[in-house]
Motif scaffolding. Sequence first.
Motif, PDB file in Angstrom:
ATOM      1  N   LEU A 164       0.824  -1.218   0.000  1.00  0.00           N
ATOM      2  CA  LEU A 164       0.000   0.000   0.000  1.00  0.00           C
ATOM      3  C   LEU A 164       0.857   1.268   0.000  1.00  0.00           C
ATOM      4  CD1 LEU A 164      -2.554   1.709   0.226  1.00  0.00           C
ATOM      5  CD2 LEU A 164      -2.692   1.111   2.632  1.00  0.00           C
ATOM      6  N   GLU A 187      -4.783  -4.638  -1.293  1.00  0.00           N
ATOM      7  CA  GLU A 187      -4.355  -3.484  -0.493  1.00  0.00           C
ATOM      8  C   GLU A 187      -3.848  -2.354  -1.374  1.00  0.00           C
ATOM      9  OE1 GLU A 187      -0.842  -6.242   1.148  1.00  0.00           O
ATOM     10  OE2 GLU A 187      -0.482  -4.133   1.560  1.00  0.00           O
ATOM     11  N   VAL A 190      -6.313   0.187  -3.215  1.00  0.00           N
ATOM     12  CA  VAL A 190      -6.962   1.290  -2.525  1.00  0.00           C
ATOM     13  C   VAL A 190      -6.465   2.632  -3.072  1.00  0.00           C
ATOM     14  CG1 VAL A 190      -7.112   2.402  -0.263  1.00  0.00           C
ATOM     15  CG2 VAL A 190      -7.374  -0.064  -0.449  1.00  0.00           C
ATOM     16  N   PRO A 222     -12.261   2.682  -1.644  1.00  0.00           N
ATOM     17  CA  PRO A 222     -12.270   2.501  -0.193  1.00  0.00           C
ATOM     18  C   PRO A 222     -13.616   2.865   0.422  1.00  0.00           C
ATOM     19  CG  PRO A 222     -10.417   3.894  -0.869  1.00  0.00           C
ATOM     20  CD  PRO A 222     -11.253   3.642  -2.085  1.00  0.00           C
ATOM     21  N   LEU A 285     -12.023   7.542   7.202  1.00  0.00           N
ATOM     22  CA  LEU A 285     -11.308   6.893   6.104  1.00  0.00           C
ATOM     23  C   LEU A 285      -9.801   7.129   6.253  1.00  0.00           C
ATOM     24  CD1 LEU A 285     -11.287   5.343   3.509  1.00  0.00           C
ATOM     25  CD2 LEU A 285     -11.783   7.443   2.267  1.00  0.00           C
ATOM     26  N   ALA A 288      -8.435   4.855   8.809  1.00  0.00           N
ATOM     27  CA  ALA A 288      -8.401   3.479   8.309  1.00  0.00           C
ATOM     28  C   ALA A 288      -7.218   3.284   7.367  1.00  0.00           C
ATOM     29  CB  ALA A 288      -9.717   3.152   7.602  1.00  0.00           C
ATOM     30  N   LEU A 289      -6.958   4.283   6.514  1.00  0.00           N
ATOM     31  CA  LEU A 289      -5.838   4.162   5.578  1.00  0.00           C
ATOM     32  C   LEU A 289      -4.510   4.115   6.330  1.00  0.00           C
ATOM     33  CD1 LEU A 289      -6.885   6.479   2.628  1.00  0.00           C
ATOM     34  CD2 LEU A 289      -6.378   4.035   2.511  1.00  0.00           C
ATOM     35  N   THR A 292      -4.188   0.786   7.912  1.00  0.00           N
ATOM     36  CA  THR A 292      -3.931  -0.211   6.875  1.00  0.00           C
ATOM     37  C   THR A 292      -2.473  -0.178   6.423  1.00  0.00           C
ATOM     38  OG1 THR A 292      -6.199   0.101   6.120  1.00  0.00           O
ATOM     39  CG2 THR A 292      -4.742  -1.111   4.661  1.00  0.00           C
ATOM     40  N   SER A 296      -0.031  -3.204   6.462  1.00  0.00           N
ATOM     41  CA  SER A 296       0.598  -3.587   5.197  1.00  0.00           C
ATOM     42  C   SER A 296       2.110  -3.746   5.388  1.00  0.00           C
ATOM     43  CB  SER A 296       0.286  -2.511   4.141  1.00  0.00           C
ATOM     44  OG  SER A 296       1.058  -2.679   2.987  1.00  0.00           O
ATOM     45  N   SER A 306      -8.547  -5.356   1.742  1.00  0.00           N
ATOM     46  CA  SER A 306      -8.016  -4.102   1.243  1.00  0.00           C
ATOM     47  C   SER A 306      -7.761  -3.097   2.342  1.00  0.00           C
ATOM     48  CB  SER A 306      -8.988  -3.464   0.256  1.00  0.00           C
ATOM     49  OG  SER A 306      -9.122  -4.279  -0.866  1.00  0.00           O
ATOM     50  N   LEU A 307      -8.629  -3.083   3.313  1.00  0.00           N
ATOM     51  CA  LEU A 307      -8.610  -1.985   4.262  1.00  0.00           C
ATOM     52  C   LEU A 307      -8.892  -2.518   5.664  1.00  0.00           C
ATOM     53  CD1 LEU A 307      -8.326   1.064   3.670  1.00  0.00           C
ATOM     54  CD2 LEU A 307     -10.801   1.234   3.877  1.00  0.00           C
ATOM     55  N   ALA A 309     -10.868  -1.689   8.307  1.00  0.00           N
ATOM     56  CA  ALA A 309     -11.962  -0.748   8.527  1.00  0.00           C
ATOM     57  C   ALA A 309     -12.514  -0.845   9.944  1.00  0.00           C
ATOM     58  CB  ALA A 309     -13.081  -0.979   7.515  1.00  0.00           C
TER      59      ALA A 309
END
Length: 552
Positions: A164, A187, A190, A222, A285, A288-289, A292, A296, A306-307, A309
């Motif tokens: 990511l 991942e 996103v 996302p 968001l 969360a990123l 993540t 990652s 992917s996330l 959350a």
Amino acid sequence: MLARIRSAAVLGIDAYLVDVEADITRGLPSFATVGLPQGAIKEGRERVGAAIVNSGFEFPLKRITINLAPADVRKDGSAFDLPIALGILAATGQLRHGLPDEPMVVTEPATAGRADGDGVSSLQRSDAPMSSGSDSSRYPLYDDYLVVGELGLEGDVRPVRGALPIAARARAVGLRGVIVPVHNLPEAGVVDGIEILGARNLLDVAAFFGGDAPLARSRVDPSTLFGGARHDDVDFAEVRGQEHAKRALEVAAAGAHNVIMIGPPGSGKTMLARRLPTILPEMTLEEALETTKIHSVAGLLPPGQSLVADRPFRAPHHTVSDAGLIGGGSYPRPGEVSIAHGGVLFLDELPEFRKNVLEVLRQPLEDGLVTISRAATTLCYPARFTLAAAMNPCPCGYFGDPGRACTCEPLGVERYLARISGPLMDRIDIHIDVPAVPYKELSCGRSGEPSEVIRVRVNAARRRQLERFAGRAGIYANAHMRPRDLSKFCRVSDQAEALLKTAIAKLKLSARAYHRILKIARTIADLAGEGRILPPHVSEAVQYRSLDRPLG
Ligand SMILES: [Zn+2]
């Protein structure tokens, strides 16, 4: 012949560009990697050689030099296998595009850098051959793509850490796309605005650059992963009894207060802590990123996810090392405090943790991040979490228990509590007594309030705090207030003030305890939707400072 493949490596939770330059000349067959490669890269030579041959290409029996630029940063990990293999194929004319007779773009060393400007300028320069070559536009130019991947001996591409942040870096420097191992597609997908391509094996990628076959693509929105149903596998509705403890956790969640739960074994401290993330305010968001990215880099994202959350819950065992808790190691990884970023770090049996391990918690609790100094660099990992600690009231566990006698010596109890340092206890606002639950309560059919209902109240209280602290950097919730902020933000009614004074005198509370009570009372008032702190808020807050009272 010389070729260059763009790649990247991770530092902290961000990535920086690395140019993999392959130079192949006549001479005795050799294979050298320069540019401060570390263990995994050196071993990579064997994987790269086998992967090239087993994919049906020719491994040149010549003098091969691989340079990883910039040369002054130590590089580790296996993510350079794929770009190194592609560099060798390109330099030997085995990638259809970038044939040896084409003008090569590598004119100066170390074009990569951590500053964005660097990457952009080298990209513009590398655009030149694409417009001059007559048919080169038919093929994807390997200078436009950032490539990472570990190779297996058969030429298969294996997942890497940090896909990511690597994809985010490729976008930041304006590249056309990034090629990651196909397992890392969810991942990396996103990141929007660039092509995110997945590689299954070396042959795939070679075919892609030759214009023969496209690669798997990914684009994850996302926002679609977000705001939907939560995936929590636990819920407060499953906890029977312990109404006082549940209420205290609601207050903690609302004001971002750290908590310590004190109670005998089997009273449900772990069960309660597990459910704390389910009542924390929803993640933004952005949060969360960031979480993540950390997962990652730590290689913790489950396949296909992917996330992150949902807020994480981490419960390291008390034998954890300080590197395990804080991060670091010879190939640095985020520690438990960073993996818990945005969620809950649960330390069960707090006095059993080694003192030096608990000491290192002070920085993240204070600053919301950890810095790790290594030989040449300093890394930084975000680490803002809610600390939930738990302990028995004494070594045997039954001090103060009405149903069972404590067998500890009086001094033993004091020494046990003293194992937790003052500075750590100072960062824990809320003390929760979790007594053994009488069997009657556990067995009654009535189930508790669901997390979702509690979370609605928590969200409302948190919104009031965000309005209150708008424009105040570093304060997002009541727990972050400094003593000097209290007089401004904690307006107390006259009766509440009188009650506070009585409590301080009667319980012989310190100035620090007074500040904590004010903060907690502020959160309780926020949950009640009150602008001013009233007597019931103060009297409830005083209950959450049980460790300030003398042992009795
Ligand atoms: Zn005891």
